[in-house]
Design an enzyme around this catalytic site. Structure first.
Site, PDB file in Angstrom:
ATOM      1  N   THR A  79      39.558  43.911  -1.656  1.00 11.61           N
ATOM      2  CA  THR A  79      38.550  44.809  -1.084  1.00 11.61           C
ATOM      3  C   THR A  79      38.410  46.141  -1.803  1.00 11.61           C
ATOM      4  OG1 THR A  79      40.181  45.686   0.469  1.00 11.61           O
ATOM      5  CG2 THR A  79      38.847  43.799   1.205  1.00 11.61           C
ATOM      6  N   CYS A  80      38.975  46.291  -2.974  1.00 12.22           N
ATOM      7  CA  CYS A  80      38.867  47.575  -3.687  1.00 12.22           C
ATOM      8  C   CYS A  80      37.430  47.780  -4.162  1.00 12.22           C
ATOM      9  CB  CYS A  80      39.822  47.599  -4.871  1.00 12.22           C
ATOM     10  SG  CYS A  80      39.732  49.133  -5.821  1.00 12.22           S
ATOM     11  N   THR A  81      36.748  48.750  -3.548  1.00  8.98           N
ATOM     12  CA  THR A  81      35.349  48.983  -3.928  1.00  8.98           C
ATOM     13  C   THR A  81      35.214  49.684  -5.277  1.00  8.98           C
ATOM     14  OG1 THR A  81      35.405  50.963  -2.535  1.00  8.98           O
ATOM     15  CG2 THR A  81      34.413  48.980  -1.590  1.00  8.98           C
TER      16      THR A  81
END
EC number: 2.3.2.26
Length: 782
Positions: A752-754
């Protein structure tokens, strides 16, 4: 045919004919009973003494080339034609004497040519190349003078000599020239008489209207070998013509338009040449003499043949003026050195490269003594004219661009006068261009002004550090300019070594980063970090960057990276992650500020922020979002409960069921002028906006490594979803679209690292629609 001695008016007969008649009379003693009805093209040897001979008829056979000249129907007649000279009798029975066979043959030829001329008025022009000269004499194909023939059959037994009248108006002269030039173009060999336009009047004639376009074309047809001496060209337009081997002696070319006119191998001595101010391109002179010719101060003399001057007085000009000698040429000067006169005569930077300075300097180096002598006269005139510093200021750059170079530097008079001018020029350059980029250097700047600036820095070494913005630009352009000589580059490199040895600079170059990593520059590659700019505020701060980076930051494009440099404090590299580029440039390196701001104004991401976060309702939050776009990393984080709740309240109305509301979508299209754009164009813009909001939600801006504002992630994903609906073709693949979507929501075990999502989307946009990305993504994030 009988010749009578009493029916000739000798006052109207050219000398050749007079000699012929006199000779006949002397040999016939008592006169001849025949009359001369016509004489044409009689060879000059007829002036020899006539000898006695037989009185029987003498026949003359036509030359074959004369037979071939006529149509077949004429040949039979002419082949039978015999010219018989008979009944030439001496009335003195005591001493009969006849003309020799040799001379009779010559007379036969003359009478035969008369017979032919009566059948074709073009014979003289087409066969012999002869044309009338003053007095009825012409030059034949063998270049021997002859007596001009009549063009019509004889009507009386008296001698007839036809004169050619000159044109009576400029239009008639123009018509005559057009005819001659077109005949020459067709390959005909013109006689000197055909090419004689001395005393012609071409006033107010526009030559492009009387000559074919081929004469105005580059490398087109040439007006060759014409004599225009003592002619008038006042107010005429001879632009783009090429005159070769022409003579203009004593002609008047006043207010003539001669844009890009070429004079080659020509005689332009004693010419009054003042071309019109509407002349856009200078005329050129190639192997042409201009003795005692008056030349305006905006001519190019690179091909002129210069000679020693005589004792002639300056020309008389109705409007007045002063003059200086340039070899044997006269150059016009102003009556008084006013500011307007200085601008008109000296400022070639303001006058399309034209000035008296450039005119003198355009002569080849073999005339260096004449050039220096003329420049000294010019300097004396300026010195005596007592122009103020304010009057000289606008032309300082033009003056040093010429006079600060050899051969004029050899003159003590010029150097002494120019010294203060060059100092003021240098001070102005330091004041103007230390904090802003120099104009893109053209050939003129590279070859004429950069060497002057190098010389000025060499004389004033302290300015290297106090004005390192200008100094580094000068070195940069010396090392990269395509028109800079090796000598300029060598001097620039040597001067930069002095700069690097300065105590304010040397601490920053021994960190294993500079140049070739040992503290010296590496000029063999533009990727080496050879340039070091000192902060304008803090002597302990410097910026180290490569040739390519410095060039692109001074003259940026939408894709320019604004963080591709080392920021040094006390020689150590420090991070720029949390430093705003605009603040860094404003405070320490203002030479980049104007270019950065100009690019920033083209980025339109802030318009979406104003739609979502109006300053009236969300002023503080609006400022936080805008401030975050000015730096790569933000210390402000919006992951606390209050911030998360506030953002959710703001974005929820925009995202019913997780998708953009129709009203909000229309607001976006309106803000970015996309209402009438294609679906693909709309999709590309939404994709880039999604990239920016993904950056907002990442750890670089408002998130952390473990958490990020859900409202920002959701809004970024909604923008991307709408882009997919509009144009799936702009995405790498459906699988990639799904992967990005899962990462925004943390679905299906996706990472989920944007920050990763933002970087991946940004790379894709830069590859496939870079102009759209450059118009939206903030510069600090680019």
């Amino acid at each position: 045919m009988k010749i009578s001695s009493g029916a000739i008016n000798f006052s109207t007969i050219p000398n050749q004919v007079k000699k012929l008649i006199t000779s006949i009379r002397e040999h016939t003693k008592n006169g001849l009973t025949s009359k001369i009805t016509s004489v044409k093209n009689t060879h000059t040897s007829l002036n020899e003494k006539f000898k006695t001979g037989k009185d029987s008829p003498i026949e003359f056979a036509l030359p074959q080339k004369i037979k071939d000249f006529f149509q077949p129907k004429d040949k039979n007649t002419l082949n039978k034609t015999l010219i018989t000279v008979k009944n030439i009798k001496d009335t003195n029975n005591a001493g009969k004497k006849n003309i020799s066979a040799e001379d009779v043959s010559k007379m036969n030829a003359a009478f035969m040519r008369k017979h032919i001329a009566n059948q074709t008025c073009d014979y003289n022009y087409r066969m012999t190349g002869a044309a009338p000269l003053p007095g009825g004499v012409s030059v034949s194909a063998n270049n021997r003078p002859t007596v001009s023939e009549g063009r019509t059959p004889p009507v009386s037994p008296s001698l007839s000599l036809q004169a050619t009248s000159s044109p009576s108006s400029p239009a008639d002269w123009a018509k005559k020239l057009t005819d001659a030039v077109l005949r020459q173009k067709a390959g005909e060999t013109l006689t000197a008489a055909d090419r004689d336009f001395s005393n012609a009047d071409f006033r107010n004639i526009t030559f492009s209207k009387i000559l074919p376009p081929s004469f105005m074309e580059r490398d087109g047809d040439i007006i060759k070998g014409f004599n225009f001496s003592n002619s008038k060209f006042t107010y005429s337009d001879i632009s783009h013509l090429h005159f070769d081997e022409c003579r203009f002696t004593y002609s008047t070319l006043s207010d003539v338009v001669c844009s890009n006119t070429k004079f080659s191998n020509s005689d332009m001595n004693e010419v009054f040449l003042q071309y019109s101010i509407t002349t856009q391109q200078q005329p050129s002179f190639i192997d042409t003499t201009l003795k005692n010719t008056l030349i305006r101060h905006k001519a190019n003399l690179s091909g002129v043949i210069l000679n020693e001057p005589d004792n002639s007085s300056p020309p008389s000009v109705s409007r007045g003026g002063n003059f200086i000698r340039l070899g044997d040429i006269w150059l016009q000067m102003p009556l008084l050195w006013t500011e307007n006169a200085a601008d008109g005569f000296l400022n070639h930077e303001h006058n399309n490269g034209k000035s008296i300075l450039m005119t003198i300097d355009s002569l080849p180096d073999k005339y260096s003594q004449e050039k220096v002598r003329a420049m000294e006269d010019l300097v004396k005139s300026l010195r005596d004219g007592r122009l103020t510093e304010a009057g000289i200021r606008p032309v300082e750059s033009s003056l040093v661009s010429v006079l600060a170079h050899p051969p004029y530097t050899q003159s003590a008079l010029i150097s002494e006068w120019l010294g203060p001018v060059q100092e003021r020029f240098f001070a102005h350059q330091c004041q103007t261009y230390n904090d802003v980029p120099l104009p893109a250097p053209d050939t003129y700047y590279q070859q004429r002004l950069l060497p002057v600036l190098l010389d000025s820095f060499d004389r004033n070494s302290a300015a290297m550090t106090t004005h390192s913005g200008l100094f580094n630009q000068v070195i940069l352009h010396c090392m990269t300019g395509v028109d800079c000589t090796d000598g300029i580059r060598q001097k620039a490199a040597a001067l930069y070594e002095q700069y690097l040895a300065h105590p304010a600079v040397s601490p920053h170059i021994h960190n294993g980063l500079f140049g070739n990593y040992d503290g010296s520059p590496d000029w063999t590659t533009r990727a080496a970090d050879n340039f070091l700019l000192l902060s304008s505020q803090d002597s302990d701060t410097a910026m180290m960057l490569s040739t390519d980076t410095l060039l692109t930051m001074l003259n940026p494009t939408p894709d320019t990276a604004w963080d591709n440099f080392y920021l040094l404090r006390a020689g150590e590299n420090v991070s720029t992650a949390q430093i705003s580029p605009v603040e860094l440039f404003r405070h320490d390196f203002p030479v980049f500020l104007a270019a950065f701001n100009q690019q920033a104004t083209q980025r339109r991401f802030g318009e979406l922020i104003d739609i979502i976060l109006s300053t009236e309702e969300h002023g503080e939050l609006n400022q936080q979002f805008i401030a975050a776009t000015n730096q790569k990393h933000s210390t402000v984080k919006l992951i606390d409960d209050a911030s998360v709740s506030r953002l959710a309240t703001i974005f929820a109305p925009l995202l019913p069921e997780g998708k953009l509301s129709p009203a909000h979508y229309q607001h976006i299209l309106s803000a970015y002028h996309l209402t009438d754009a294609t679906p693909q164009k709309q999709a590309e813009t939404l994709f880039c906006l999604s990239t920016a909001f993904a950056r907002y939600s990442s750890s670089a801006i408002f998130g952390t490594e473990h958490d990020s504002p859900p409202a920002l992630r959701g809004y970024a994903e909604a923008l991307m979803q709408k882009a997919w609906e509009l144009s799936p073709a702009i995405f790498p693949s459906s699988e990639q679209f799904t992967d990005w979507s899962d990462r925004f929501h943390g679905l299906h075990g996706a990472f989920t690292c944007t920050s990763v999502v933002a970087d991946s989307m940004q790379r894709h946009a830069r590859k496939y629609f870079p102009s759209v990305l450059s118009s939206i993504l903030p510069l600090a994030w680019a």
